[in-house]
Design a protein around this motif. Structure first.
Motif, mmCIF file in Angstrom:
data_model
loop_
_atom_site.group_PDB
_atom_site.id
_atom_site.type_symbol
_atom_site.label_atom_id
_atom_site.label_comp_id
_atom_site.label_asym_id
_atom_site.label_seq_id
_atom_site.Cartn_x
_atom_site.Cartn_y
_atom_site.Cartn_z
ATOM 1 N N PHE A 25 -3.433 -22.392 -3.537
ATOM 2 C CA PHE A 25 -3.071 -21.097 -2.957
ATOM 3 C C PHE A 25 -3.959 -19.986 -3.514
ATOM 4 C CE2 PHE A 25 -0.770 -17.102 -3.451
ATOM 5 C CZ PHE A 25 -0.525 -16.793 -2.119
ATOM 6 N N LEU A 26 -4.174 -19.991 -4.832
ATOM 7 C CA LEU A 26 -4.950 -18.927 -5.460
ATOM 8 C C LEU A 26 -6.417 -18.962 -5.044
ATOM 9 C CD1 LEU A 26 -3.432 -18.903 -9.039
ATOM 10 C CD2 LEU A 26 -3.161 -17.168 -7.260
ATOM 11 N N PRO A 30 -7.333 -15.851 -0.917
ATOM 12 C CA PRO A 30 -8.416 -14.859 -0.863
ATOM 13 C C PRO A 30 -9.649 -15.369 -0.117
ATOM 14 C CG PRO A 30 -7.923 -15.444 -3.147
ATOM 15 C CD PRO A 30 -7.001 -16.206 -2.272
ATOM 16 N N ALA A 31 -9.917 -16.685 -0.201
ATOM 17 C CA ALA A 31 -11.079 -17.227 0.518
ATOM 18 C C ALA A 31 -10.904 -17.081 2.020
ATOM 19 C CB ALA A 31 -11.294 -18.686 0.146
ATOM 20 N N ALA A 49 -19.718 -17.951 0.368
ATOM 21 C CA ALA A 49 -19.399 -16.573 -0.002
ATOM 22 C C ALA A 49 -17.893 -16.367 -0.150
ATOM 23 C CB ALA A 49 -19.961 -15.609 1.044
ATOM 24 N N ALA A 50 -17.102 -16.998 0.707
ATOM 25 C CA ALA A 50 -15.645 -16.845 0.648
ATOM 26 C C ALA A 50 -15.074 -17.488 -0.615
ATOM 27 C CB ALA A 50 -14.998 -17.446 1.884
ATOM 28 N N VAL A 51 -15.552 -18.673 -0.970
ATOM 29 C CA VAL A 51 -15.059 -19.335 -2.184
ATOM 30 C C VAL A 51 -15.491 -18.557 -3.420
ATOM 31 C CG1 VAL A 51 -15.238 -21.428 -3.585
ATOM 32 C CG2 VAL A 51 -14.881 -21.612 -1.130
ATOM 33 N N ALA A 52 -16.732 -18.080 -3.434
ATOM 34 C CA ALA A 52 -17.183 -17.266 -4.563
ATOM 35 C C ALA A 52 -16.379 -15.973 -4.661
ATOM 36 C CB ALA A 52 -18.674 -16.951 -4.417
ATOM 37 N N ILE A 83 -3.790 -8.385 -2.656
ATOM 38 C CA ILE A 83 -5.209 -8.099 -2.394
ATOM 39 C C ILE A 83 -5.674 -8.842 -1.149
ATOM 40 C CG2 ILE A 83 -7.549 -8.440 -3.288
ATOM 41 C CD1 ILE A 83 -6.346 -7.886 -6.104
ATOM 42 N N SER A 84 -5.269 -10.092 -1.006
ATOM 43 C CA SER A 84 -5.675 -10.882 0.158
ATOM 44 C C SER A 84 -5.101 -10.312 1.452
ATOM 45 C CB SER A 84 -5.232 -12.328 -0.017
ATOM 46 O OG SER A 84 -5.818 -12.888 -1.164
#
Length: 106
Positions: A25-26, A30-31, A49-52, A83-84
């Motif tokens: 989940f964490l 956000p990814a 870019a999403a994982v980073a 934040i997500s």
């Protein structure tokens, strides 16, 4: 699976699946939000870019919580979720604003 991890962590379950699902989940929440914002990139670049970005969001939340001496698992999950969701809301607003401005110029 990610949502289940967040629920298991929020209710403080003793399940052995709590850790892996919460970690998923964490990273996934956000990814996914960042990937939605990077719609113009090719799929591989967007994934990287999403994982980073997800790792950066998680680390910034952890660093901020440690800096103010308010570390907690529940607080971290809530902060990453907030934040997500904020990122997703900004993407939706940007897309809606783009549609209305295109309709006005046509």
């Amino acid at each position: 699976m990610g949502g289940l991890g967040a629920v298991l962590a929020l209710v403080d379950s003793g399940s052995p699946l709590r850790g892996p699902f919460t970690l998923f989940f964490l990273l996934a929440m956000p990814a996914g939000a960042i990937a939605a914002a990077l719609r113009g990139l090719d799929p591989f670049g967007r994934t990287v870019a999403a994982v980073a970005g997800a790792v950066v969001v998680d680390m910034l939340v952890a660093q901020g919580m440690l800096a103010v001496h308010r570390w907690s698992v529940l607080g971290g999950i809530v902060a990453v979720t907030a934040i997500s969701v904020l990122i997703l809301l900004l993407v939706v607003v940007r897309r809606l604003r783009g549609r209305t401005s295109r309709r006005r110029t046509d």
